[in-house]
Design a protein around this motif. Structure first.
Motif, PDB file in Angstrom:
ATOM      1  N   ASN A  40       0.826  -1.207   0.000  1.00 36.78           N
ATOM      2  CA  ASN A  40       0.000   0.000   0.000  1.00 36.78           C
ATOM      3  C   ASN A  40       0.863   1.261   0.000  1.00 36.78           C
ATOM      4  O   ASN A  40       0.583   2.218  -0.727  1.00 36.78           O
ATOM      5  CB  ASN A  40      -0.925  -0.002   1.221  1.00 36.78           C
ATOM      6  CG  ASN A  40      -2.020  -1.040   1.083  1.00 36.78           C
ATOM      7  OD1 ASN A  40      -2.287  -1.506  -0.014  1.00 36.78           O
ATOM      8  ND2 ASN A  40      -2.618  -1.424   2.187  1.00 36.78           N
ATOM      9  N   LEU A  41       1.922   1.262   0.829  1.00 33.53           N
ATOM     10  CA  LEU A  41       2.820   2.423   0.857  1.00 33.53           C
ATOM     11  C   LEU A  41       3.479   2.601  -0.503  1.00 33.53           C
ATOM     12  O   LEU A  41       3.625   3.724  -1.006  1.00 33.53           O
ATOM     13  CB  LEU A  41       3.892   2.238   1.934  1.00 33.53           C
ATOM     14  CG  LEU A  41       3.422   2.459   3.363  1.00 33.53           C
ATOM     15  CD1 LEU A  41       4.544   2.158   4.331  1.00 33.53           C
ATOM     16  CD2 LEU A  41       2.964   3.896   3.534  1.00 33.53           C
ATOM     17  N   PHE A  42       3.866   1.475  -1.114  1.00 34.65           N
ATOM     18  CA  PHE A  42       4.533   1.527  -2.414  1.00 34.65           C
ATOM     19  C   PHE A  42       3.604   2.122  -3.466  1.00 34.65           C
ATOM     20  O   PHE A  42       3.990   2.997  -4.243  1.00 34.65           O
ATOM     21  CB  PHE A  42       4.970   0.122  -2.815  1.00 34.65           C
ATOM     22  CG  PHE A  42       5.742   0.072  -4.095  1.00 34.65           C
ATOM     23  CD1 PHE A  42       7.110   0.281  -4.096  1.00 34.65           C
ATOM     24  CD2 PHE A  42       5.108  -0.172  -5.289  1.00 34.65           C
ATOM     25  CE1 PHE A  42       7.819   0.252  -5.272  1.00 34.65           C
ATOM     26  CE2 PHE A  42       5.812  -0.206  -6.471  1.00 34.65           C
ATOM     27  CZ  PHE A  42       7.171   0.001  -6.458  1.00 34.65           C
ATOM     28  N   LEU A  43       2.350   1.637  -3.467  1.00 31.41           N
ATOM     29  CA  LEU A  43       1.365   2.154  -4.425  1.00 31.41           C
ATOM     30  C   LEU A  43       1.176   3.653  -4.219  1.00 31.41           C
ATOM     31  O   LEU A  43       1.098   4.431  -5.173  1.00 31.41           O
ATOM     32  CB  LEU A  43       0.018   1.461  -4.216  1.00 31.41           C
ATOM     33  CG  LEU A  43      -0.353   0.285  -5.080  1.00 31.41           C
ATOM     34  CD1 LEU A  43      -1.781  -0.111  -4.792  1.00 31.41           C
ATOM     35  CD2 LEU A  43      -0.204   0.632  -6.546  1.00 31.41           C
ATOM     36  N   PHE A  44       1.099   4.052  -2.957  1.00 29.04           N
ATOM     37  CA  PHE A  44       0.885   5.457  -2.632  1.00 29.04           C
ATOM     38  C   PHE A  44       2.033   6.300  -3.168  1.00 29.04           C
ATOM     39  O   PHE A  44       1.832   7.386  -3.715  1.00 29.04           O
ATOM     40  CB  PHE A  44       0.773   5.601  -1.119  1.00 29.04           C
ATOM     41  CG  PHE A  44       0.392   6.969  -0.676  1.00 29.04           C
ATOM     42  CD1 PHE A  44      -0.906   7.415  -0.847  1.00 29.04           C
ATOM     43  CD2 PHE A  44       1.323   7.816  -0.111  1.00 29.04           C
ATOM     44  CE1 PHE A  44      -1.268   8.685  -0.463  1.00 29.04           C
ATOM     45  CE2 PHE A  44       0.968   9.084   0.271  1.00 29.04           C
ATOM     46  CZ  PHE A  44      -0.323   9.532   0.098  1.00 29.04           C
ATOM     47  N   ALA A  45       3.258   5.755  -3.042  1.00 34.01           N
ATOM     48  CA  ALA A  45       4.429   6.511  -3.483  1.00 34.01           C
ATOM     49  C   ALA A  45       4.545   6.558  -5.003  1.00 34.01           C
ATOM     50  O   ALA A  45       5.287   7.373  -5.533  1.00 34.01           O
ATOM     51  CB  ALA A  45       5.693   5.895  -2.887  1.00 34.01           C
ATOM     52  N   SER A  46       3.811   5.684  -5.702  1.00 38.33           N
ATOM     53  CA  SER A  46       3.963   5.663  -7.158  1.00 38.33           C
ATOM     54  C   SER A  46       3.407   6.928  -7.798  1.00 38.33           C
ATOM     55  O   SER A  46       3.686   7.210  -8.951  1.00 38.33           O
ATOM     56  CB  SER A  46       3.271   4.426  -7.744  1.00 38.33           C
ATOM     57  OG  SER A  46       1.872   4.578  -7.656  1.00 38.33           O
ATOM     58  N   GLY A  47       2.641   7.724  -7.055  1.00 37.86           N
ATOM     59  CA  GLY A  47       2.177   9.010  -7.585  1.00 37.86           C
ATOM     60  C   GLY A  47       3.121  10.144  -7.211  1.00 37.86           C
ATOM     61  O   GLY A  47       2.746  11.300  -7.324  1.00 37.86           O
ATOM     62  N   ARG A  48       4.324   9.828  -6.754  1.00 37.94           N
ATOM     63  CA  ARG A  48       5.333  10.775  -6.292  1.00 37.94           C
ATOM     64  C   ARG A  48       4.906  11.404  -4.962  1.00 37.94           C
ATOM     65  O   ARG A  48       3.721  11.611  -4.709  1.00 37.94           O
ATOM     66  CB  ARG A  48       5.613  11.903  -7.306  1.00 37.94           C
ATOM     67  CG  ARG A  48       6.000  11.410  -8.689  1.00 37.94           C
ATOM     68  CD  ARG A  48       7.367  10.719  -8.672  1.00 37.94           C
ATOM     69  NE  ARG A  48       7.769  10.362 -10.033  1.00 37.94           N
ATOM     70  CZ  ARG A  48       7.438   9.208 -10.616  1.00 37.94           C
ATOM     71  NH1 ARG A  48       6.690   8.336  -9.967  1.00 37.94           N
ATOM     72  NH2 ARG A  48       7.867   8.947 -11.832  1.00 37.94           N
ATOM     73  N   LEU A  49       5.905  11.701  -4.133  1.00 38.88           N
ATOM     74  CA  LEU A  49       5.625  12.273  -2.821  1.00 38.88           C
ATOM     75  C   LEU A  49       5.602  13.790  -2.926  1.00 38.88           C
ATOM     76  O   LEU A  49       6.584  14.405  -3.343  1.00 38.88           O
ATOM     77  CB  LEU A  49       6.704  11.827  -1.836  1.00 38.88           C
ATOM     78  CG  LEU A  49       6.777  10.324  -1.605  1.00 38.88           C
ATOM     79  CD1 LEU A  49       7.965   9.984  -0.733  1.00 38.88           C
ATOM     80  CD2 LEU A  49       5.502   9.822  -0.980  1.00 38.88           C
ATOM     81  N   VAL A  50       4.485  14.403  -2.607  1.00 40.58           N
ATOM     82  CA  VAL A  50       4.400  15.868  -2.579  1.00 40.58           C
ATOM     83  C   VAL A  50       3.795  16.261  -1.241  1.00 40.58           C
ATOM     84  O   VAL A  50       3.073  15.494  -0.621  1.00 40.58           O
ATOM     85  CB  VAL A  50       3.537  16.414  -3.729  1.00 40.58           C
ATOM     86  CG1 VAL A  50       4.230  16.218  -5.055  1.00 40.58           C
ATOM     87  CG2 VAL A  50       2.173  15.765  -3.739  1.00 40.58           C
TER      88      VAL A  50
END
Lengths: 118, 548
Positions: A40-50
């Protein structure tokens, strides 16, 4: 932040895989849970961290966070939650029917008496 | 009916049917059976309609919520999707027919789970979006978890637990692969991905290859490709016969996903480093799978397990065809796909009357009493064996000849020929052994060692037709065949007896006979499917419109 997040994902995955390979059902369920957190964290990070940017359109806003991975993570969380509940029920059923919480249904490396006495 | 409605109908019909069946669960079983059969009949009709609508090469799309393509989820029906929908619906019809003869009484909500399984399968074949594919995989898996456990019993629980855990780990990998692809390309629409991949900056090549190979791993797990095949035999052998028969199509979902990604994303247009990424892996692994499957079939202790290993072997053959990847090989593979699904399903179904006729021995390979109606059952078994071993004159032979013909143009052809032919021989030996054990080497009950063991341990004589409660305790420790796998120890909901019990398997075999008799027409059809697959531009245009 990227380094911290990737470390967290890595550690969660490693723990998840380790637990997944254990012989008893409870660690396996925990391993699946940890693995799904990492995913889940990985998927979340796939949109780049802003930071501090809205995912939906706001008047006067210029930069946005990618909303799609957030929607994907929501779906993945829901599915993962349902699956965890299902695996726990199945593990309990296996414990009741097979008389042991070994994933293979038999106590390896233990004597038979110990395996049955558990 | 407008063509776009036709695309979403195969997804909606089983979903709504499942919900209605759940609502009317208190109604009498006869009505629910009729409704479930009706829903499958509607799905067969819809699949035929889609076959007709896509026959001339049109690719139909349905945009959910009317969102334009890369932003919303899109369902796509091309020739391949329609072909697989038809095979699934037909197979489901026969599996359900057999289940309605009494096996659906073994547990609760059989028909609900069955319809939702079809919901997941149809959705997976129709979706044009990678994340949506994940969701449909989860739907079909969740329904299959319930179906595997249908009927209860320790053997099923153990096999089910392994199956669930393995597939959950696979789902986690799927999400990682999808996340990687989204991180690189910013889209999960398959057509959009295909378009972006042709013009990809070089620094993205590594991550893209990683993501796509992870995807291959996930699909290989679903398809039971060596070395990820070990979950399959125990699971399929312990499931009820109609469930196992439907599961014959489940491995094909993995094979379908591999084929879709290999042709749409990794076709010749994909550029260096990506084009043909899967082929190299597939060809060698599929050959190993084929041999492993046939060796497993040789070593199997019961008919259910042997059939499960033959499913593994058929996946191997199918993926050799997909690994070769040219027009002739794909056409051969797509011809082989329905043949192998139908033949394996028929053998799973046939195991029920065989196991029933042998009383406590069920379908284990030990000499036992004569099976009632042995000539007819034996003939059907013989037909199944010919089909699965790939002997002339039936469709298994034709599929193999077509595949080998296609392989002759390839550099590695001696290997492929040797593997396929050796595996065919192994399969022949395995099936000849099981056939002669089950039908010819019959022993009177008093002579059978197994019978003696059962008697001494339980103190009661085995009653034919009543499944053994004590079969597990009769087995020595460490000998782990799933006892009474096909006919579990539940008296309520015993399968039908007499000729009626043989009908579903017999008619299914007639269907493969049709596959043999009109092989030319079917091959023309599958060649058209292969042609369409090898020109992914039409698919991309149909989903996204013209290049801006």
């Amino acid at each position: 932040m990227e380094i911290l997040l990737s470390l967290v994902i890595g550690v969660l995955t490693a723990c998840g895989v380790y637990l997944l390979l254990r012989a008893q059902t409870f660690p396996v369920v925990l391993g699946l849970t940890l693995l799904s957190y990492a995913v889940n964290l990985f998927l979340f990070a796939s949109g780049r961290l802003v930071e501090g940017r809205p995912p939906i359109i706001v008047a006067g806003q210029t930069g946005y966070a990618d909303p799609l991975p957030q929607a994907l993570v929501l779906t993945a969380i829901v599915i993962g939650f349902a699956m965890t509940a299902f695996v726990i029920m199945l593990a309990l059923k296996a414990r009741a029917e097979l008389g042991t919480d070994e994933v293979d249904g038999q106590a390896e490396g233990r004597t038979e008496a110990e395996g049955e006495g558990r | 009916m407008p063509s776009s409605t036709l695309v979403i109908a195969p997804v909606l019909v089983p979903l709504v049917a499942g919900i209605l069946l759940l609502l009317f669960r208190a109604r009498e079983l006869r009505g629910r059976r009729a409704f479930s059969l009706l829903a499958v009949a509607v799905q067969i009709a819809l699949a035929l309609g889609l076959m007709a609508a896509t026959h001339h090469g049109d690719i139909l799309t349905y945009h959910l919520g009317n969102w334009p393509a890369p932003y919303g989820i899109v369902l796509v029906a091309d020739r391949l999707a329609a072909w697989l929908l038809l095979i699934t619906a037909l197979l489901a019809g026969f599996a359900l027919w057999q289940a309605c003869q009494g096996l659906d009484r073994r547990g609760r909500h059989f028909h609900v789970l069955f319809q939702w399984q079809l919901f997941g399968l149809n959705g997976a074949f129709l979706t044009g979006d990678l994340f949506n594919l994940f969701v449909f995989f989860e739907v079909l898996l969740l329904a299959s978890y319930g179906l595997v456990l249908h009927g209860g019993g320790p053997a099923r629980t153990r096999a089910g637990l392994h199956y669930v855990v393995v597939n959950l780990a696979g789902s986690a990998l799927f999400l990682i692969a999808a996340g990687l692809l989204y991180g690189i390309f910013g889209t999960l629409n398959l057509a959009h991905l295909a378009r972006l991949m042709t013009a990809m900056p070089a620094e993205n090549l590594g991550p893209a290859r990683t993501a796509l190979l992870l995807l291959l791993g996930v699909f290989a797990l679903k398809a039971a490709l060596l070395p990820l095949h070990l979950w399959l035999p125990a699971t399929y052998a312990s499931a009820l016969a109609p469930v196992a028969a439907l599961f014959a199509i489940m491995t094909k979902v993995g094979a379908y996903a591999i084929l879709r990604v290999a042709t749409l994303l990794l076709g010749a247009q994909a550029g260096d480093g990506l084009a043909g990424l899967y082929e190299a892996w597939l060809l060698s692994l599929a050959q190993a799978t084929l041999v492993a499957g046939m060796l497993g079939a040789l070593a199997a202790p019961s008919l259910g397990r042997q059939t499960a290993w033959l499913v593994v072997a058929s996946v191997g053959t199918l993926l050799i065809a997909f690994g070769l990847g040219d027009r002739e090989a794909l056409a051969a593979g797509l011809y082989y796909l329905p043949h192998s699904s139908f033949a394996a399903a028929a053998l799973f179904m046939l195991a029920v009357p065989i196991a029933r006729g042998r009383g406590t021995l069920t379908d284990r390979f030990v000499p036992g009493p004569d099976i009632p109606r042995a000539p007819l059952v034996g003939t059907l078994f013989f037909l199944c064996a010919i089909l699965l071993a790939g002997l002339p004159p039936l469709s298994g032979f034709l599929g193999k000849v077509l595949l080998l013909q296609a392989a002759l143009d390839q550099p590695g052809w001696p290997w492929i020929l040797a593997t396929v032919l050796t595996a065919g021989l192994l399969g022949l030996v395995a099936l000849a052994r099981s056939g002669s054990l089950l039908f010819f080497r019959s022993a009177a009950p008093s002579q059978g060692q197994e019978f003696a063991a059962t008697r001494t341990l339980t103190g009661e004589a085995p009653v034919p037709g009543v499944a053994p409660v004590s079969a597990e305790s009769a087995c020595p420790e460490g000998v782990s065949y799933a006892p009474a796998a096909v006919v579990p120890p539940v008296r309520n909901g015993s399968p039908a007896s007499g000729y009626r019990a043989l009908l579903p398997a017999a008619v299914l075999l007639l269907l493969t006979l049709g596959l043999t008799l009109w092989a030319g027409d079917w091959l023309e059809l599958t060649t058209a499917i292969a042609d369409q697959l090898l020109q992914p531009h039409a698919y991309i245009r149909a989903v996204l419109g013209e290049m801006p």
